[in-house]
Design a protein around this motif. Structure first.
Motif, PDB file in Angstrom:
ATOM      1  N   ALA A 148      78.719 -28.792  29.422  1.00 53.01           N
ATOM      2  CA  ALA A 148      78.877 -27.394  29.162  1.00 53.01           C
ATOM      3  C   ALA A 148      79.598 -27.271  27.709  1.00 53.01           C
ATOM      4  O   ALA A 148      79.733 -26.315  27.332  1.00 53.01           O
ATOM      5  CB  ALA A 148      79.633 -26.761  30.155  1.00 53.01           C
ATOM      6  N   ARG A 149      80.149 -28.449  27.245  1.00 51.58           N
ATOM      7  CA  ARG A 149      80.896 -28.168  26.098  1.00 51.58           C
ATOM      8  C   ARG A 149      80.279 -28.697  24.804  1.00 51.58           C
ATOM      9  O   ARG A 149      79.863 -29.855  24.860  1.00 51.58           O
ATOM     10  CB  ARG A 149      82.242 -29.110  26.332  1.00 51.58           C
ATOM     11  CG  ARG A 149      83.149 -28.721  27.424  1.00 51.58           C
ATOM     12  CD  ARG A 149      84.282 -29.520  27.661  1.00 51.58           C
ATOM     13  NE  ARG A 149      85.224 -29.393  26.449  1.00 51.58           N
ATOM     14  CZ  ARG A 149      86.208 -30.169  25.947  1.00 51.58           C
ATOM     15  NH1 ARG A 149      86.657 -31.050  27.144  1.00 51.58           N
ATOM     16  NH2 ARG A 149      86.924 -29.748  25.017  1.00 51.58           N
ATOM     17  N   GLU A 150      79.960 -28.130  23.793  1.00 46.90           N
ATOM     18  CA  GLU A 150      79.027 -28.230  22.864  1.00 46.90           C
ATOM     19  C   GLU A 150      79.857 -28.699  21.629  1.00 46.90           C
ATOM     20  O   GLU A 150      81.106 -28.808  21.691  1.00 46.90           O
ATOM     21  CB  GLU A 150      78.267 -26.877  22.436  1.00 46.90           C
ATOM     22  CG  GLU A 150      77.521 -26.535  23.435  1.00 46.90           C
ATOM     23  CD  GLU A 150      76.799 -25.209  22.893  1.00 46.90           C
ATOM     24  OE1 GLU A 150      75.668 -24.902  23.728  1.00 46.90           O
ATOM     25  OE2 GLU A 150      77.341 -24.381  22.228  1.00 46.90           O
ATOM     26  N   THR A 151      78.948 -29.107  20.648  1.00 45.77           N
ATOM     27  CA  THR A 151      79.681 -29.616  18.961  1.00 45.77           C
ATOM     28  C   THR A 151      79.590 -28.620  18.203  1.00 45.77           C
ATOM     29  O   THR A 151      78.232 -27.990  18.082  1.00 45.77           O
ATOM     30  CB  THR A 151      79.039 -31.007  19.157  1.00 45.77           C
ATOM     31  OG1 THR A 151      77.763 -30.896  18.824  1.00 45.77           O
ATOM     32  CG2 THR A 151      79.601 -32.086  19.765  1.00 45.77           C
ATOM     33  N   VAL A 152      80.157 -28.576  17.271  1.00 45.46           N
ATOM     34  CA  VAL A 152      80.131 -27.471  16.492  1.00 45.46           C
ATOM     35  C   VAL A 152      80.477 -28.187  14.915  1.00 45.46           C
ATOM     36  O   VAL A 152      81.355 -28.924  14.724  1.00 45.46           O
ATOM     37  CB  VAL A 152      81.335 -26.411  16.432  1.00 45.46           C
ATOM     38  CG1 VAL A 152      81.087 -25.355  15.159  1.00 45.46           C
ATOM     39  CG2 VAL A 152      80.826 -25.530  17.812  1.00 45.46           C
ATOM     40  N   VAL A 153      79.740 -27.743  13.958  1.00 43.61           N
ATOM     41  CA  VAL A 153      80.125 -28.177  12.425  1.00 43.61           C
ATOM     42  C   VAL A 153      80.584 -26.943  11.824  1.00 43.61           C
ATOM     43  O   VAL A 153      79.872 -25.930  11.739  1.00 43.61           O
ATOM     44  CB  VAL A 153      79.051 -28.982  11.850  1.00 43.61           C
ATOM     45  CG1 VAL A 153      78.809 -28.896  10.094  1.00 43.61           C
ATOM     46  CG2 VAL A 153      78.689 -30.181  12.336  1.00 43.61           C
ATOM     47  N   VAL A 154      81.542 -26.953  11.142  1.00 40.14           N
ATOM     48  CA  VAL A 154      82.150 -25.919  10.398  1.00 40.14           C
ATOM     49  C   VAL A 154      82.042 -26.238   8.825  1.00 40.14           C
ATOM     50  O   VAL A 154      82.717 -27.439   8.449  1.00 40.14           O
ATOM     51  CB  VAL A 154      83.619 -25.368  10.612  1.00 40.14           C
ATOM     52  CG1 VAL A 154      83.788 -24.136   9.610  1.00 40.14           C
ATOM     53  CG2 VAL A 154      83.528 -24.918  12.365  1.00 40.14           C
ATOM     54  N   VAL A 155      81.192 -25.428   8.082  1.00 39.01           N
ATOM     55  CA  VAL A 155      81.020 -26.136   6.404  1.00 39.01           C
ATOM     56  C   VAL A 155      82.161 -25.054   5.945  1.00 39.01           C
ATOM     57  O   VAL A 155      82.096 -23.912   5.739  1.00 39.01           O
ATOM     58  CB  VAL A 155      79.630 -25.889   6.203  1.00 39.01           C
ATOM     59  CG1 VAL A 155      79.554 -26.251   4.740  1.00 39.01           C
ATOM     60  CG2 VAL A 155      78.747 -26.622   6.950  1.00 39.01           C
ATOM     61  N   GLY A 156      83.360 -26.011   5.221  1.00 36.87           N
ATOM     62  CA  GLY A 156      84.175 -25.011   4.498  1.00 36.87           C
ATOM     63  C   GLY A 156      85.689 -25.196   5.006  1.00 36.87           C
ATOM     64  O   GLY A 156      85.715 -24.988   6.273  1.00 36.87           O
ATOM     65  N   ALA A 157      86.480 -25.769   4.226  1.00 38.70           N
ATOM     66  CA  ALA A 157      87.808 -25.788   4.773  1.00 38.70           C
ATOM     67  C   ALA A 157      88.904 -25.072   4.122  1.00 38.70           C
ATOM     68  O   ALA A 157      90.070 -25.370   3.785  1.00 38.70           O
ATOM     69  CB  ALA A 157      88.178 -27.244   4.955  1.00 38.70           C
ATOM     70  N   GLY A 158      88.486 -23.792   3.904  1.00 36.99           N
ATOM     71  CA  GLY A 158      89.459 -22.861   3.068  1.00 36.99           C
ATOM     72  C   GLY A 158      90.043 -22.027   4.368  1.00 36.99           C
ATOM     73  O   GLY A 158      90.056 -22.303   5.265  1.00 36.99           O
ATOM     74  N   LEU A 159      90.555 -20.779   3.888  1.00 38.35           N
ATOM     75  CA  LEU A 159      90.916 -19.988   4.728  1.00 38.35           C
ATOM     76  C   LEU A 159      90.005 -19.548   6.125  1.00 38.35           C
ATOM     77  O   LEU A 159      90.679 -19.719   7.194  1.00 38.35           O
ATOM     78  CB  LEU A 159      91.299 -18.526   4.477  1.00 38.35           C
ATOM     79  CG  LEU A 159      92.795 -18.576   3.449  1.00 38.35           C
ATOM     80  CD1 LEU A 159      92.715 -17.475   2.335  1.00 38.35           C
ATOM     81  CD2 LEU A 159      93.799 -18.612   4.101  1.00 38.35           C
ATOM     82  N   ALA A 160      88.765 -19.244   5.839  1.00 37.29           N
ATOM     83  CA  ALA A 160      87.971 -18.911   6.855  1.00 37.29           C
ATOM     84  C   ALA A 160      87.727 -19.956   7.737  1.00 37.29           C
ATOM     85  O   ALA A 160      87.607 -19.853   8.791  1.00 37.29           O
ATOM     86  CB  ALA A 160      86.552 -18.223   6.243  1.00 37.29           C
ATOM     87  N   GLY A 161      87.248 -21.155   6.903  1.00 34.73           N
ATOM     88  CA  GLY A 161      86.984 -22.531   7.701  1.00 34.73           C
ATOM     89  C   GLY A 161      88.076 -22.796   8.696  1.00 34.73           C
ATOM     90  O   GLY A 161      87.931 -23.365  10.032  1.00 34.73           O
ATOM     91  N   ILE A 162      89.020 -23.032   8.201  1.00 36.35           N
ATOM     92  CA  ILE A 162      90.556 -23.525   8.892  1.00 36.35           C
ATOM     93  C   ILE A 162      90.887 -22.516   9.975  1.00 36.35           C
ATOM     94  O   ILE A 162      91.055 -23.074  11.210  1.00 36.35           O
ATOM     95  CB  ILE A 162      91.568 -24.122   8.225  1.00 36.35           C
ATOM     96  CG1 ILE A 162      91.032 -25.211   7.304  1.00 36.35           C
ATOM     97  CG2 ILE A 162      92.679 -24.027   8.943  1.00 36.35           C
ATOM     98  CD1 ILE A 162      92.351 -25.760   6.372  1.00 36.35           C
ATOM     99  N   SER A 163      90.704 -21.278   9.763  1.00 32.47           N
ATOM    100  CA  SER A 163      90.976 -20.378  10.981  1.00 32.47           C
ATOM    101  C   SER A 163      90.078 -20.572  12.014  1.00 32.47           C
ATOM    102  O   SER A 163      90.159 -20.365  13.099  1.00 32.47           O
ATOM    103  CB  SER A 163      90.935 -19.128  10.351  1.00 32.47           C
ATOM    104  OG  SER A 163      92.189 -18.865   9.274  1.00 32.47           O
TER     105      SER A 163
END
Length: 611
Positions: A34-49
């Protein structure tokens, strides 16, 4: 992945690859289906939050953050104004602003003699600002302009105000709560003075009337002050008041000033040290998407290490490295459109391209979001334009007091913001830097420093604070370093000139949620000049939307109404029908992904040759 779990959880510059092919897959554990994997592109304010709050949901087994820079918050989030400006949380597309935008785009009414304007200027008045630049392409005008005009009505403005103000207030309170509970040590400065110079009586009366309505409708608190009251609230303005340069100000007690990059680095440290689910990979350039049109999903991301991306960029621009002594920090952020398009084409057949696969993908890529979508043939072009701004961070001499001791301030006519910022957590806690921010160049994507803007910022600081010791030379921020600008320190008193690009949507509202064309592609972008103001709230809201989709539940309670920020609002019916047609067309021919990218998913590729 073939790498060990310890290396996967560390901050790495290279994605993990298998020995058998040229991609790496985030494996699904049988015990945690039930636990998925996620890729977040960008390590600025929006990405890290976003990564922070996705991790708190405990729904996702692995959250991987990719960024093309060498560390967190090194682009637009690096040296912004530091303003959490709840008082400015309203759309710029509002009734009466249409002609102002048209004049700015066409360059009408600007003083072209900015270099000579200072010579005729009254030395007892606030320095005049250089003219804004506008380089919006014809295509940008046709796609962004009509949407801006259609949003410039009373009904849309009211919806936008309610949405933005609720999100901004929630985000500010959430950030302050995080500061207290997990020890971010932001050392916020409360209260903001919006200052008006002599001769700006009409502007002050008009803005006063506007905020009186905003106070009545949305509860935005403010107070009108005389010049003498400004000096009482902020003694650092005494010199300007004595010169009779100030008319008065509007004071906003609920605005906050704090260092946004400090927020990012503290969250980054916390996630890397305390979370086994979140990992960061830097120096990774996302070059495209793999699409599965039959399922309406993104099948993967194609990525290149920065050195490989640089070599492709050199080929695309027709340059050749001489002697190996060359700046290899070139990224998509500082390339022209034609070169970026060529890189995209070359990358499709490049054996060094790696494929990143996950269950869900989140784009927190700011002003690069439309380019990433357009060049990757996602057919979900985001209507975002970049607004370029400059900042100049001046360190205070050891033991010196900041000229701003109580509040941050802005100069209304020149759109200039000034704030005092505290140092790192290990310091005394007293402000050790003064930052001035200026500029709103519409549609300007390059990172070159405008010397007239730099000179204006220096004149403004010296006018307001004549006792402030300003370093003679400056170093540049990370973005300008990519352009080959000098980066040598001047003693221990070097200041930093920085350039950033704020991503702005036509209606002034960010895009937060799922892209309607794909069931597993999300976006958290388009925050405009409110990136720091909305950062925590946007990350929290997107995590709640993704939990709803993950759980297939409509019972999720949202912290803020997500409807005003739904990305579906920016796509017309014709665009959605066009996408559905091509999806059916692709399905009929059993096509997965782009024609030149299909080999990545249908044929096994040999590992890249080692240099």
């Amino acid at each position: 992945s073939s790498s060990s779990s310890s290396s996967a959880s560390s901050s790495s510059a290279s994605p993990n690859t298998t020995d058998n092919d040229n991609e790496f897959w985030f494996p699904r554990s049988p015990a945690q289906d039930a636990r998925e994997t996620v890729v977040v592109v960008g390590a600025g304010l929006a990405g890290i939050s976003t990564a922070m709050f996705l991790n708190q949901t405990r729904r996702f087994k692995r959250i991987v953050v990719l960024d093309s820079e060498s560390g967190p918050a090194l682009a637009t989030s690096y040296a912004n104004a530091g303003a959490m400006a709840v008082s400015s949380a309203f759309p710029k597309a509002r009734p009466g602003q249409t002609m102002q935008l048209v004049k700015q785009v066409l360059g009408i009414g600007t003083d072209k003699r900015s270099s000579n304007a200072n010579a005729d200027h009254d030395k007892n008045q606030l320095p005049p600002a250089p003219p804004m630049e506008s380089k919006v392409s014809a295509k940008g005008v046709m796609s962004w302009g009509p949407a801006f005009l259609s949003a410039s009505n009373e009904k849309q403005f009211d919806v936008g105000c309610r949405g933005l103000y609720s999100l901004a207030s929630f985000s500010r309170d959430l950030t302050m709560r995080m500061d207290e509970e997990i020890g971010l040590q932001l050392r916020p400065v409360w209260g903001h003075l919006s200052v008006y110079g002599r001769g700006e009586e009409a502007e002050l009366d008009s803005t006063d009337s506007f905020y009186a309505q905003m106070n009545e409708r949305f509860g935005i608190r403010y107070e009108r002050l005389t010049a003498e009251q400004c000096a009482q609230r902020e003694p650092g303005l005494a010199a300007a008041v004595k010169r009779d340069a100030l008319l008065g100000a509007l004071f906003f007690p609920d605005d906050v000033a704090a260092d946004s990059r400090h927020y990012c680095t503290r969250l980054y440290d916390r996630l890397t040290k305390q979370s086994t689910a979140v990992e960061f990979h830097f120096n990774v350039e996302v070059t495209g998407f793999l699409r599965d049109e039959r399922e309406g999903r993104i099948a993967g991301l194609t990525v290149l290490q920065r050195d490989n991306f640089f070599s492709l960029a050199m080929r695309a621009s027709g340059m050749a490295a001489v002697g190996g002594d060359i700046n290899t920090s070139l990224t998509s952020r500082n390339m022209d459109e034609e070169s970026l398009r060529k890189v995209q084409e070359i990358a499709r057949n490049n054996r060094n391209v790696q494929v990143v696969k996950a269950d869900r993908y989140v784009l927190c890529t700011g002003d690069l979001t439309p380019d990433l979508m357009q060049y990757s043939s996602v057919m979900a072009h985001a209507p975002i334009v970049a607004i370029k701004g400059h900042s100049w961070t001046v360190p205070l001499k050891q033991g010196a007091k900041s000229p701003l001791v109580n509040h941050s301030l802005s100069l209304h006519k020149t759109h200039t913001y000034i704030s005092s910022l505290a140092g790192d957590a290990g310091g005394s806690g007293e402000p050790d830097r003064l930052r001035i921010t200026h500029g709103a160049d519409l549609g300007v994507n390059h990172t070159n420093v405008r010397h007239d803007v730099r000179s204006f910022m220096k004149r403004t600081l010296r006018f307001l604070f004549p006792d402030l010791e300003v370093p003679r030379d400056s170093v540049v921020g990370p973005i300008e370093t990519m352009m080959g600008m000098p980066t040598e320190m001047v003693g221990d008193q070097a200041s930093i000139v920085w350039v950033g690009h704020r991503p702005v949507t036509p209606d002034g509202l960010p895009l937060i949620g799922r892209v309607p064309m794909y069931e597993n592609l999300y976006v958290n972008s388009g925050h405009g000049m409110l990136g720091w103001t909305l950062a925590a709230g946007s990350g929290k809201l997107l995590s709640e939307l993704m939990v709803r989709d993950h759980d297939h539940s409509e019972s999720v309670e949202f912290s803020v109404d997500p409807a005003p920020f739904d990305p579906a609002r920016v796509y017309s019916r014709s665009q959605l029908w066009q996408y559905r047609f091509f999806r059916v067309f692709d399905s009929a021919f059993h096509r997965i992904g782009d024609p030149i990218m299909r080999a990545s998913t249908t044929e096994k590729q040999p590992p890249p040759k080692q240099e």
